[in-house]
Design a protein around this motif. Sequence first.
Motif, PDB file in Angstrom:
ATOM      1  N   GLU A 255       8.931 -12.345 -13.852  1.00  0.00           N
ATOM      2  CA  GLU A 255       9.227 -10.938 -14.294  1.00  0.00           C
ATOM      3  C   GLU A 255       8.948 -10.021 -12.893  1.00  0.00           C
ATOM      4  OE1 GLU A 255       6.211  -7.464 -15.966  1.00  0.00           O
ATOM      5  OE2 GLU A 255       5.692  -9.542 -15.390  1.00  0.00           O
ATOM      6  N   VAL A 256       9.997  -9.314 -12.485  1.00  0.00           N
ATOM      7  CA  VAL A 256       9.937  -8.698 -11.076  1.00  0.00           C
ATOM      8  C   VAL A 256       8.642  -7.839 -10.414  1.00  0.00           C
ATOM      9  CG1 VAL A 256      11.230  -7.353 -10.023  1.00  0.00           C
ATOM     10  CG2 VAL A 256      12.296  -8.286 -11.041  1.00  0.00           C
ATOM     11  N   LYS A 257       8.425  -7.925  -9.641  1.00  0.00           N
ATOM     12  CA  LYS A 257       6.303  -6.724  -9.218  1.00  0.00           C
ATOM     13  C   LYS A 257       7.637  -6.577  -8.121  1.00  0.00           C
ATOM     14  CE  LYS A 257       4.270  -6.486 -11.870  1.00  0.00           C
ATOM     15  NZ  LYS A 257       4.106  -6.390 -13.055  1.00  0.00           N
ATOM     16  N   ARG A 258       6.741  -5.113  -7.650  1.00  0.00           N
ATOM     17  CA  ARG A 258       6.697  -4.883  -6.212  1.00  0.00           C
ATOM     18  C   ARG A 258       7.619  -4.806  -5.613  1.00  0.00           C
ATOM     19  NH1 ARG A 258       2.700  -1.596  -7.621  1.00  0.00           N
ATOM     20  NH2 ARG A 258       1.618  -1.551  -5.319  1.00  0.00           N
ATOM     21  N   VAL A 259       8.560  -4.156  -6.300  1.00  0.00           N
ATOM     22  CA  VAL A 259       9.580  -4.052  -5.212  1.00  0.00           C
ATOM     23  C   VAL A 259       9.694  -3.085  -4.045  1.00  0.00           C
ATOM     24  CG1 VAL A 259      11.984  -3.736  -5.402  1.00  0.00           C
ATOM     25  CG2 VAL A 259      11.218  -5.191  -6.909  1.00  0.00           C
ATOM     26  N   TYR A 260       9.642  -2.762  -3.424  1.00  0.00           N
ATOM     27  CA  TYR A 260       9.856  -1.567  -2.236  1.00  0.00           C
ATOM     28  C   TYR A 260      10.921  -1.792  -1.064  1.00  0.00           C
ATOM     29  CZ  TYR A 260       7.802   2.131   0.595  1.00  0.00           C
ATOM     30  OH  TYR A 260       7.674   2.337   1.309  1.00  0.00           O
ATOM     31  N   ALA A 261      11.286  -0.299  -1.310  1.00  0.00           N
ATOM     32  CA  ALA A 261      11.929  -0.504   0.628  1.00  0.00           C
ATOM     33  C   ALA A 261      11.738   0.922   1.350  1.00  0.00           C
ATOM     34  CB  ALA A 261      13.504  -0.218  -0.005  1.00  0.00           C
ATOM     35  N   ARG A 262      11.535   0.471   2.144  1.00  0.00           N
ATOM     36  CA  ARG A 262      11.446   2.062   2.988  1.00  0.00           C
ATOM     37  C   ARG A 262      12.551   2.630   3.448  1.00  0.00           C
ATOM     38  NH1 ARG A 262       7.641  -0.611   7.692  1.00  0.00           N
ATOM     39  NH2 ARG A 262       5.531  -0.274   6.445  1.00  0.00           N
ATOM     40  N   ARG A 263      13.029   3.688   3.611  1.00  0.00           N
ATOM     41  CA  ARG A 263      13.715   4.718   3.166  1.00  0.00           C
ATOM     42  C   ARG A 263      14.536   4.875   4.652  1.00  0.00           C
ATOM     43  NH1 ARG A 263      14.769   7.825  -1.581  1.00  0.00           N
ATOM     44  NH2 ARG A 263      12.938   7.694  -3.045  1.00  0.00           N
ATOM     45  N   THR A 264      13.864   3.469   5.716  1.00  0.00           N
ATOM     46  CA  THR A 264      14.799   3.829   6.818  1.00  0.00           C
ATOM     47  C   THR A 264      15.479   3.449   7.299  1.00  0.00           C
ATOM     48  OG1 THR A 264      12.859   2.422   7.876  1.00  0.00           O
ATOM     49  CG2 THR A 264      12.310   5.022   7.937  1.00  0.00           C
ATOM     50  N   THR A 265      16.105   2.117   6.154  1.00  0.00           N
ATOM     51  CA  THR A 265      16.712   1.542   6.837  1.00  0.00           C
ATOM     52  C   THR A 265      18.189   0.768   4.900  1.00  0.00           C
ATOM     53  OG1 THR A 265      15.678   0.374   8.176  1.00  0.00           O
ATOM     54  CG2 THR A 265      17.460  -1.049   7.338  1.00  0.00           C
TER      55      THR A 265
ATOM     56  N   ALA B 130       1.119  -0.902  -0.050  1.00  0.00           N
ATOM     57  CA  ALA B 130      -0.116  -0.114   0.301  1.00  0.00           C
ATOM     58  C   ALA B 130       0.953   1.114  -0.217  1.00  0.00           C
ATOM     59  CB  ALA B 130      -0.884   0.083   1.369  1.00  0.00           C
ATOM     60  N   GLU B 131       1.812   1.372   1.002  1.00  0.00           N
ATOM     61  CA  GLU B 131       3.328   2.184   0.627  1.00  0.00           C
ATOM     62  C   GLU B 131       3.540   2.867  -0.418  1.00  0.00           C
ATOM     63  OE1 GLU B 131       5.906   1.770   3.605  1.00  0.00           O
ATOM     64  OE2 GLU B 131       4.385   1.549   5.314  1.00  0.00           O
ATOM     65  N   LEU B 132       3.816   1.589  -1.329  1.00  0.00           N
ATOM     66  CA  LEU B 132       4.373   1.452  -2.516  1.00  0.00           C
ATOM     67  C   LEU B 132       3.046   2.622  -3.337  1.00  0.00           C
ATOM     68  CD1 LEU B 132       6.295   0.768  -4.259  1.00  0.00           C
ATOM     69  CD2 LEU B 132       5.316  -1.668  -5.056  1.00  0.00           C
ATOM     70  N   SER B 133       2.084   1.971  -3.660  1.00  0.00           N
ATOM     71  CA  SER B 133       1.164   2.296  -4.185  1.00  0.00           C
ATOM     72  C   SER B 133       1.331   3.642  -4.519  1.00  0.00           C
ATOM     73  CB  SER B 133      -0.183   1.443  -4.246  1.00  0.00           C
ATOM     74  OG  SER B 133      -0.076   0.060  -4.592  1.00  0.00           O
ATOM     75  N   ASP B 134       1.520   3.871  -3.010  1.00  0.00           N
ATOM     76  CA  ASP B 134       1.046   5.230  -2.704  1.00  0.00           C
ATOM     77  C   ASP B 134       2.114   6.493  -3.230  1.00  0.00           C
ATOM     78  OD1 ASP B 134      -1.419   4.701  -1.444  1.00  0.00           O
ATOM     79  OD2 ASP B 134      -0.900   4.989   0.443  1.00  0.00           O
ATOM     80  N   ALA B 135       3.092   5.908  -3.253  1.00  0.00           N
ATOM     81  CA  ALA B 135       4.206   6.225  -3.532  1.00  0.00           C
ATOM     82  C   ALA B 135       3.728   6.465  -5.106  1.00  0.00           C
ATOM     83  CB  ALA B 135       5.465   5.955  -2.893  1.00  0.00           C
ATOM     84  N   LEU B 136       3.940   5.208  -6.070  1.00  0.00           N
ATOM     85  CA  LEU B 136       3.721   5.635  -7.522  1.00  0.00           C
ATOM     86  C   LEU B 136       2.897   5.947  -8.240  1.00  0.00           C
ATOM     87  CD1 LEU B 136       4.643   1.446  -7.685  1.00  0.00           C
ATOM     88  CD2 LEU B 136       5.990   3.229  -8.734  1.00  0.00           C
ATOM     89  N   LEU B 137       1.553   6.004  -7.057  1.00  0.00           N
ATOM     90  CA  LEU B 137       0.430   6.725  -7.804  1.00  0.00           C
ATOM     91  C   LEU B 137       0.829   8.673  -7.322  1.00  0.00           C
ATOM     92  CD1 LEU B 137      -2.883   7.033  -8.524  1.00  0.00           C
ATOM     93  CD2 LEU B 137      -3.715   7.116  -5.911  1.00  0.00           C
ATOM     94  N   THR B 138       1.779   8.971  -6.383  1.00  0.00           N
ATOM     95  CA  THR B 138       1.893  10.221  -6.628  1.00  0.00           C
ATOM     96  C   THR B 138       2.970  10.759  -7.587  1.00  0.00           C
ATOM     97  OG1 THR B 138       1.508  10.479  -4.353  1.00  0.00           O
ATOM     98  CG2 THR B 138       3.049  11.868  -5.106  1.00  0.00           C
ATOM     99  N   MET B 139       3.867   9.779  -7.750  1.00  0.00           N
ATOM    100  CA  MET B 139       5.005   9.835  -8.741  1.00  0.00           C
ATOM    101  C   MET B 139       5.000   9.969 -10.619  1.00  0.00           C
ATOM    102  SD  MET B 139       8.668   8.151  -8.893  1.00  0.00           S
ATOM    103  CE  MET B 139       8.173   7.652  -6.954  1.00  0.00           C
TER     104      MET B 139
ATOM    105  N   SER C 192      -0.053   5.829 -11.280  1.00  0.00           N
ATOM    106  CA  SER C 192      -0.702   5.080 -11.440  1.00  0.00           C
ATOM    107  C   SER C 192      -0.215   3.956  -9.935  1.00  0.00           C
ATOM    108  CB  SER C 192      -0.388   4.542 -12.752  1.00  0.00           C
ATOM    109  OG  SER C 192      -0.828   3.151 -12.437  1.00  0.00           O
ATOM    110  N   SER C 193      -0.781   3.882  -9.493  1.00  0.00           N
ATOM    111  CA  SER C 193      -0.742   3.190  -8.103  1.00  0.00           C
ATOM    112  C   SER C 193       0.055   1.660  -8.487  1.00  0.00           C
ATOM    113  CB  SER C 193      -2.162   2.075  -7.139  1.00  0.00           C
ATOM    114  OG  SER C 193      -2.614   1.548  -7.840  1.00  0.00           O
ATOM    115  N   GLY C 194       0.077   0.709  -9.475  1.00  0.00           N
ATOM    116  CA  GLY C 194       0.721  -0.347  -9.988  1.00  0.00           C
ATOM    117  C   GLY C 194       0.253  -1.261  -9.296  1.00  0.00           C
TER     118      GLY C 194
END
Length: 159
Positions: free
Chosen positions: A78-88, A23-32, A35-37
């Motif tokens: 096919e790689v999908k939904r790679v996401y990393a929080r920026r905290t680490t 959901a965090e990834l989708s929100d970031a993609l939608l903003t950028m 499309s949420s992906g």
Amino acid sequence: MNDTPITVRRAAAEGEEAQRLMAELSDALLTMTGSSGRASFDAEQMQQPGCCFVLAYDPAGKAVGCGAFRPLEQGIAEVKRVYARRTTRGVGSAVLRYLEAEAARLGYRQIWLETRLVNLTAVRFYLAHGYREIAAYGDYIGKADAVCLGKTLGHLLEG
């Protein structure tokens, strides 16, 4: 942000931690990108043979990243939904290394993905990890805002 050991392991894509990260990834993609992906990923599909969904955990055991692959065509994942929080630091790299190794172990010879050209962080990330631009495939053919990238996995099977 320090480099800390990241643990990556298979997980259920339908799980609470996985859903929260996606959901965090989708929100970031939608903003950028506008499309949420979400439409191009089916969590239930990850239970099928040849698929893999992973979560990455920081040293405290907190889920801080995710990623997946699915069969695209014979020998290609096919790689999908790679996401990393920026905290680490190192989360995205750890997820990608795991996915590549697991895809090679399952017999895939190549791994492909699509990202949006506007997502320069992702494009640079994949290029830095040995991916190269490939011809558009599938739903991405003719989409000027998409870039398709691929990598050969053969070297992961040696040694």
